[in-house]
Design a protein around this motif. Structure first.
Motif, PDB file in Angstrom:
ATOM      1  N   VAL A  58     -29.993 127.403  54.582  1.00 21.21           N
ATOM      2  CA  VAL A  58     -28.893 128.238  53.667  1.00 21.21           C
ATOM      3  C   VAL A  58     -29.074 127.933  52.218  1.00 21.21           C
ATOM      4  CG1 VAL A  58     -26.527 128.795  53.318  1.00 21.21           C
ATOM      5  CG2 VAL A  58     -27.420 128.782  55.395  1.00 21.21           C
ATOM      6  N   LEU A  59     -28.971 126.395  51.941  1.00 24.70           N
ATOM      7  CA  LEU A  59     -29.085 126.117  50.573  1.00 24.70           C
ATOM      8  C   LEU A  59     -30.237 126.427  49.628  1.00 24.70           C
ATOM      9  CD1 LEU A  59     -27.444 122.638  51.097  1.00 24.70           C
ATOM     10  CD2 LEU A  59     -26.386 124.808  50.317  1.00 24.70           C
ATOM     11  N   LEU A  60     -31.472 126.148  50.356  1.00 26.57           N
ATOM     12  CA  LEU A  60     -32.633 126.311  49.580  1.00 26.57           C
ATOM     13  C   LEU A  60     -32.940 127.738  49.010  1.00 26.57           C
ATOM     14  CD1 LEU A  60     -35.160 123.950  51.593  1.00 26.57           C
ATOM     15  CD2 LEU A  60     -34.087 123.832  49.508  1.00 26.57           C
ATOM     16  N   PRO A  61     -32.592 128.903  49.621  1.00 29.41           N
ATOM     17  CA  PRO A  61     -32.872 130.375  49.087  1.00 29.41           C
ATOM     18  C   PRO A  61     -31.665 130.419  47.908  1.00 29.41           C
ATOM     19  CG  PRO A  61     -32.937 130.254  51.526  1.00 29.41           C
ATOM     20  CD  PRO A  61     -32.495 128.895  51.254  1.00 29.41           C
ATOM     21  N   LEU A  62     -30.758 129.705  47.754  1.00 26.14           N
ATOM     22  CA  LEU A  62     -29.621 129.647  46.791  1.00 26.14           C
ATOM     23  C   LEU A  62     -30.178 129.031  45.711  1.00 26.14           C
ATOM     24  CD1 LEU A  62     -26.309 129.200  48.521  1.00 26.14           C
ATOM     25  CD2 LEU A  62     -27.246 131.224  47.442  1.00 26.14           C
ATOM     26  N   ILE A  63     -30.783 128.072  45.800  1.00 23.73           N
ATOM     27  CA  ILE A  63     -31.278 126.871  44.807  1.00 23.73           C
ATOM     28  C   ILE A  63     -32.414 127.805  44.277  1.00 23.73           C
ATOM     29  CG2 ILE A  63     -32.502 124.815  44.253  1.00 23.73           C
ATOM     30  CD1 ILE A  63     -30.552 123.779  46.596  1.00 23.73           C
ATOM     31  N   GLY A  64     -33.492 128.198  44.883  1.00 23.88           N
ATOM     32  CA  GLY A  64     -34.657 128.716  44.284  1.00 23.88           C
ATOM     33  C   GLY A  64     -35.727 127.596  43.779  1.00 23.88           C
ATOM     34  N   PRO A  65     -36.617 127.991  43.075  1.00 24.91           N
ATOM     35  CA  PRO A  65     -37.619 127.019  42.961  1.00 24.91           C
ATOM     36  C   PRO A  65     -37.288 125.647  42.014  1.00 24.91           C
ATOM     37  CG  PRO A  65     -37.919 128.647  41.291  1.00 24.91           C
ATOM     38  CD  PRO A  65     -36.693 129.016  42.264  1.00 24.91           C
ATOM     39  N   SER A  66     -36.163 125.629  41.550  1.00 22.61           N
ATOM     40  CA  SER A  66     -35.931 124.374  40.733  1.00 22.61           C
ATOM     41  C   SER A  66     -34.572 123.908  41.067  1.00 22.61           C
ATOM     42  CB  SER A  66     -36.191 124.837  39.463  1.00 22.61           C
ATOM     43  OG  SER A  66     -36.101 123.627  38.571  1.00 22.61           O
ATOM     44  N   LEU A  67     -34.422 122.512  41.394  1.00 23.29           N
ATOM     45  CA  LEU A  67     -33.303 121.885  41.293  1.00 23.29           C
ATOM     46  C   LEU A  67     -33.390 120.289  40.581  1.00 23.29           C
ATOM     47  CD1 LEU A  67     -30.211 121.815  42.469  1.00 23.29           C
ATOM     48  CD2 LEU A  67     -31.262 120.550  44.312  1.00 23.29           C
ATOM     49  N   ALA A  68     -32.331 120.022  39.651  1.00 24.31           N
ATOM     50  CA  ALA A  68     -32.872 118.840  38.935  1.00 24.31           C
ATOM     51  C   ALA A  68     -32.147 117.501  39.646  1.00 24.31           C
ATOM     52  CB  ALA A  68     -32.261 118.647  37.627  1.00 24.31           C
ATOM     53  N   THR A  69     -31.086 117.942  39.967  1.00 23.60           N
ATOM     54  CA  THR A  69     -30.158 116.894  40.615  1.00 23.60           C
ATOM     55  C   THR A  69     -29.503 117.372  41.960  1.00 23.60           C
ATOM     56  OG1 THR A  69     -29.867 116.214  38.276  1.00 23.60           O
ATOM     57  CG2 THR A  69     -28.260 115.088  39.884  1.00 23.60           C
ATOM     58  N   VAL A  70     -29.101 116.143  42.699  1.00 24.35           N
ATOM     59  CA  VAL A  70     -28.046 116.417  43.812  1.00 24.35           C
ATOM     60  C   VAL A  70     -27.067 115.328  43.730  1.00 24.35           C
ATOM     61  CG1 VAL A  70     -27.867 116.412  46.311  1.00 24.35           C
ATOM     62  CG2 VAL A  70     -29.938 117.531  45.390  1.00 24.35           C
ATOM     63  N   VAL A  71     -25.826 115.712  43.634  1.00 29.65           N
ATOM     64  CA  VAL A  71     -24.730 114.749  43.693  1.00 29.65           C
ATOM     65  C   VAL A  71     -24.059 114.736  45.098  1.00 29.65           C
ATOM     66  CG1 VAL A  71     -22.829 113.960  42.611  1.00 29.65           C
ATOM     67  CG2 VAL A  71     -24.387 114.940  41.305  1.00 29.65           C
ATOM     68  N   THR A  72     -24.101 113.598  45.556  1.00 30.08           N
ATOM     69  CA  THR A  72     -23.263 113.421  46.890  1.00 30.08           C
ATOM     70  C   THR A  72     -22.008 112.634  46.774  1.00 30.08           C
ATOM     71  OG1 THR A  72     -25.467 113.139  48.061  1.00 30.08           O
ATOM     72  CG2 THR A  72     -23.429 112.467  49.104  1.00 30.08           C
ATOM     73  N   THR A  73     -20.835 113.427  46.881  1.00 31.76           N
ATOM     74  CA  THR A  73     -19.508 112.964  46.602  1.00 31.76           C
ATOM     75  C   THR A  73     -19.073 111.696  47.447  1.00 31.76           C
ATOM     76  OG1 THR A  73     -18.408 114.531  48.308  1.00 31.76           O
ATOM     77  CG2 THR A  73     -18.779 115.237  45.914  1.00 31.76           C
ATOM     78  N   HIS A  74     -19.651 111.386  48.630  1.00 29.06           N
ATOM     79  CA  HIS A  74     -19.240 110.205  49.179  1.00 29.06           C
ATOM     80  C   HIS A  74     -20.121 110.218  50.528  1.00 29.06           C
ATOM     81  CE1 HIS A  74     -16.761 113.574  51.160  1.00 29.06           C
ATOM     82  NE2 HIS A  74     -16.756 112.608  52.168  1.00 29.06           N
ATOM     83  N   GLN A  75     -20.104 108.983  51.062  1.00 30.66           N
ATOM     84  CA  GLN A  75     -21.157 108.560  52.007  1.00 30.66           C
ATOM     85  C   GLN A  75     -21.007 109.269  53.767  1.00 30.66           C
ATOM     86  OE1 GLN A  75     -20.204 104.506  54.199  1.00 30.66           O
ATOM     87  NE2 GLN A  75     -19.259 104.263  52.074  1.00 30.66           N
ATOM     88  N   HIS A  76     -19.721 109.953  53.773  1.00 35.81           N
ATOM     89  CA  HIS A  76     -19.523 110.487  55.159  1.00 35.81           C
ATOM     90  C   HIS A  76     -20.719 111.616  55.651  1.00 35.81           C
ATOM     91  CE1 HIS A  76     -15.010 109.416  55.255  1.00 35.81           C
ATOM     92  NE2 HIS A  76     -15.839 108.390  55.433  1.00 35.81           N
ATOM     93  N   TRP A  77     -21.228 111.287  56.770  1.00 37.63           N
ATOM     94  CA  TRP A  77     -22.193 112.092  57.221  1.00 37.63           C
ATOM     95  C   TRP A  77     -22.454 113.338  57.045  1.00 37.63           C
ATOM     96  CZ3 TRP A  77     -22.054 115.713  61.096  1.00 37.63           C
ATOM     97  CH2 TRP A  77     -20.807 115.875  61.763  1.00 37.63           C
ATOM     98  N   ASP A  78     -21.049 114.102  57.116  1.00 40.35           N
ATOM     99  CA  ASP A  78     -21.148 115.706  57.149  1.00 40.35           C
ATOM    100  C   ASP A  78     -21.427 115.982  55.701  1.00 40.35           C
ATOM    101  OD1 ASP A  78     -18.584 114.380  56.680  1.00 40.35           O
ATOM    102  OD2 ASP A  78     -17.865 116.502  56.359  1.00 40.35           O
ATOM    103  N   HIS A  79     -21.598 115.172  54.796  1.00 35.98           N
ATOM    104  CA  HIS A  79     -21.715 115.794  53.280  1.00 35.98           C
ATOM    105  C   HIS A  79     -23.161 115.488  53.041  1.00 35.98           C
ATOM    106  CE1 HIS A  79     -17.556 116.804  51.937  1.00 35.98           C
ATOM    107  NE2 HIS A  79     -17.399 115.903  53.351  1.00 35.98           N
TER     108      HIS A  79
END
Length: 225
Positions: A58-79
């Motif tokens: 689901v996420l990759l088609p929204l993102i398209g060919p280029s993504l600079a950064t992924v921020v993870t808000t916290h360590q819980h498995w579902d994120h």
């Protein structure tokens, strides 16, 4: 279409156009219904994803060919269940709060290239996000603040992970010390700092504004969690 922030897994994303930034909100995973947020700088096209929670397909088609950064808000498995797939597909830099970084790397196999703390800045193109550390839900939970108040009709925008929702702060598993830490950080670093028209985007469910939630701070503290 007017942005509402009301999304559900399997449904369409909702898109909000600011003067300098486009915000795309999508929900993933029928069970957990996590929110993921794709931010795109209009001047440069650079993109940043907040929480690669699940469903890379689901996420990759929204993102398209280029993504600079992924921020993870916290360590819980579902994120961070899609973090490895998203980083492998895009080469994005992984960012997380310093106290949670090792746990995220261990769980996902993705090194956290940048571990951030209170007051650090994260950029997406020409737009700047300020890191707000919110201890309690996890030791290294973070929120990200984009201040758009200088734009015509602008306001601050805040991504809170699982530390602040409409109706209360995040779960601290009945731990009085963790709850006190979280409610204190949320009050001091969010409600005492930011105006009522600040729009916030949580890790699950609908958005809200600080003005809608501010009258309930005392009852949240009394209730505990």
């Amino acid at each position: 279409m007017t942005y509402t922030g009301a999304v559900k897994p399997g449904g369409p994303a909702d898109v909000r156009e600011l003067e300098h930034l486009t915000i795309t909100k999508v929900a993933v995973d029928e069970q957990m219904s996590n929110n993921c947020y794709l931010l795109r700088c209009k001047a440069t096209g650079e993109q940043l994803l907040i929480d690669a929670a699940a469903e890379a397909d689901v996420l990759l088609p929204l993102i398209g060919p280029s993504l600079a950064t992924v921020v993870t808000t916290h360590q819980h498995w579902d994120h961070h269940r899609a973090l490895a797939d998203v980083v492998a597909a895009t080469g994005a830099t992984s960012v997380a709060g310093e106290p949670d970084a090792a746990a995220i790397s261990e769980a996902t196999g993705v090194p956290v290239a940048r571990a951030v703390v209170q007051g650090d800045l994260v950029t997406v193109g020409e737009c700047t996000l300020s890191v707000i550390a919110l201890r309690g839900h996890t030791p290294g939970s973070i929120a990200l603040l984009y201040d758009d108040s200088d734009s015509a009709g602008g306001r601050p925008h805040l991504w809170t992970g699982d530390s602040l929702f409409p109706g209360g702060v995040g779960n601290t598993q009945q731990d009085a010390g963790r709850f006190e830490e979280l409610i204190n950080d949320v009050e001091a670093r969010i409600f005492q700092r930011l105006p009522d028209d600040t729009w916030f985007y949580p890790g699950h469910g609908d958005d809200s504004t600080l003005g809608e939630q501010r009258p309930h701070l005392a009852e949240w503290r009394e209730r505990g969690w």
